[in-house]
Motif scaffolding. Structure first.
Motif, PDB file in Angstrom:
ATOM      1  N   VAL A 109       0.857  -1.182   0.000  1.00 18.96           N
ATOM      2  CA  VAL A 109       0.000   0.000   0.000  1.00 18.96           C
ATOM      3  C   VAL A 109       0.894   1.233   0.000  1.00 18.96           C
ATOM      4  N   GLU A 110       0.472   2.271  -0.705  1.00 19.38           N
ATOM      5  CA  GLU A 110       1.252   3.507  -0.774  1.00 19.38           C
ATOM      6  C   GLU A 110       0.557   4.622   0.002  1.00 19.38           C
ATOM      7  N   LYS A 133       9.870   6.272  -1.013  1.00 15.50           N
ATOM      8  CA  LYS A 133      10.138   6.471  -2.434  1.00 15.50           C
ATOM      9  C   LYS A 133       9.980   7.950  -2.783  1.00 15.50           C
ATOM     10  N   LEU A 134      10.986   8.481  -3.458  1.00 13.38           N
ATOM     11  CA  LEU A 134      10.986   9.880  -3.865  1.00 13.38           C
ATOM     12  C   LEU A 134      11.029   9.980  -5.383  1.00 13.38           C
ATOM     13  N   LYS A 135      10.189  10.837  -5.937  1.00 13.67           N
ATOM     14  CA  LYS A 135      10.184  11.118  -7.368  1.00 13.67           C
ATOM     15  C   LYS A 135      10.494  12.602  -7.550  1.00 13.67           C
ATOM     16  N   VAL A 191       5.373   6.507   0.954  1.00 13.43           N
ATOM     17  CA  VAL A 191       5.900   5.331   1.643  1.00 13.43           C
ATOM     18  C   VAL A 191       5.141   4.103   1.168  1.00 13.43           C
ATOM     19  N   GLU A 192       5.878   3.071   0.822  1.00 14.16           N
ATOM     20  CA  GLU A 192       5.292   1.789   0.429  1.00 14.16           C
ATOM     21  C   GLU A 192       5.394   0.842   1.621  1.00 14.16           C
ATOM     22  N   ARG A 193       4.275   0.283   2.024  1.00 15.75           N
ATOM     23  CA  ARG A 193       4.242  -0.563   3.222  1.00 15.75           C
ATOM     24  C   ARG A 193       3.310  -1.746   3.015  1.00 15.75           C
ATOM     25  N   GLY A 194       3.355  -2.654   3.979  1.00 20.76           N
ATOM     26  CA  GLY A 194       2.449  -3.790   3.957  1.00 20.76           C
ATOM     27  C   GLY A 194       1.076  -3.414   4.490  1.00 20.76           C
ATOM     28  N   ARG A 251      -7.380  -0.532  -6.001  1.00 18.00           N
ATOM     29  CA  ARG A 251      -6.896  -0.509  -7.380  1.00 18.00           C
ATOM     30  C   ARG A 251      -5.476  -1.057  -7.482  1.00 18.00           C
ATOM     31  N   ASP A 252      -4.595  -0.601  -6.589  1.00 19.26           N
ATOM     32  CA  ASP A 252      -3.211  -1.064  -6.639  1.00 19.26           C
ATOM     33  C   ASP A 252      -3.112  -2.552  -6.330  1.00 19.26           C
TER      34      ASP A 252
END
Length: 314
Positions: A109-110, A133-135, A191-194, A251-252
């Motif tokens: 999940v983001e 994560k950085l863009k 942040v990408e997490r469980g 959706r993800d």
């Protein structure tokens, strides 16, 4: 709504006194509610790199649940007590399956973040490490690249990733990161997490192995002639909406779980994939669907789900 329509249909078929109609038999456990694209449809899954045999780990409880459902359907007395016991056992099984589902490695999940405190909060509520994560708007220059590398980031032309845990939060790493990052250069930071418990509550996974245990030979009747995992017949009328209309995190997760959920696909495409996953070895599938996917790029993924013999009517 489905239960009501079935009941009204039965009332309409009664020629004499509609008020004499009895409650619909067996309806409580033949019509189930949940997100059928999310949840366990197989008795074998991989969790934390190890094969998880659901039928073995929960065999006793699943068999008890199956037997109690049958007893409830035919009961004439003590129905409320039986229903209460069934609900308790269902909740127990649902909780365990949800925990295993949350541990699936592909499910992430983001969460958008804009300050160190948000990273700390996410880390403290997560069961394990998270990935920041950085863009960036423009390519990362040499000075920023060096600073990010010193903090442990892995960098690309316009992106940087870093795994963070409780120890990093306690050491003040989130604050260090935001001191280095030029805010005006960030296109996105997340942040990408469980999955967490509140995510599971929102997702409402539908675990086919629990809701219909008789369809799985490891749980169901050993005397079944064509014992195999899955349903003999699947009838389907999936939704016709773009996947972009589905809220996050559904959706993800759809895109993580279903290889046909690519690009801007229609939601009925992963439903087609799921319906074939549910079939037994000799099962038959009948789907009411648009043929648009046959002429689209995302429809090419449907060719990879093992359709060996398909007939179409228009």
């Amino acid at each position: 709504m489905c239960k009501l329509r079935l009941w009204l249909s039965m009332v309409a078929d009664i020629e004499d006194e509609p008020q004499e109609v009895e409650p619909l038999p067996n309806i409580d456990f033949n019509i189930r509610l949940g997100d059928s694209l999310i949840g366990f449809e197989s008795t074998e899954v991989a969790v934390d790199g190890q094969k998880l045999l659901i039928a073995e780990r929960l065999k006793e409880d699943l068999e008890e649940y199956r037997d109690n459902v049958e007893a409830y359907k035919s009961a004439e007395e003590d129905i409320s007590q039986l229903r209460g016991e069934l609900d308790d056992l269902h909740d127990k099984l649902q909780t365990q399956l949800n925990e295993w589902f949350a541990d699936l490695p592909d499910i992430k999940v983001e969460d958008e973040i804009s300050k160190p405190e948000e990273i700390r909060e996410i880390i403290s509520s997560s069961n394990g490490d998270v990935k920041l994560k950085l863009k960036f708007v423009d390519p990362i220059d040499d000075d920023l690249d060096q600073e990010l590398n010193d903090l442990g980031f892995r960098t690309w032309k316009k992106a940087a990733n870093l795994k963070l845990g409780n120890r990093d939060a306690m050491a003040g790493k989130p604050e260090e990161i935001f001191e280095v990052i030029p805010a005006d250069q960030l296109a996105r930071s997340f942040v990408e997490r469980g999955l967490l418990e509140e995510d599971i509550d929102q997702l409402d996974p539908f675990h086919w192995v629990m809701e219909f245990p008789d369809a799985y030979d490891a749980i169901g009747d050993d005397d079944r002639d064509d014992a195999s995992n899955g349903f003999d017949i699947v009838l389907e009328n999936p939704p016709y909406v773009r996947i972009e209309s589905v809220d996050e995190p559904q959706r993800d997760i759809y895109k993580e779980l279903h290889e046909t959920a690519t690009g801007r696909c229609d939601l009925y495409v992963p439903f087609i994939e799921r319906s074939f996953e549910l079939l037994s070895e000799k099962g038959r599938n009948s789907i009411i669907t648009s043929n648009l996917f046959m002429r689209t790029e995302y429809g090419e993924s449907v060719d990879h789900i093992g359709l060996e013999e398909v007939s179409a009517w228009t």
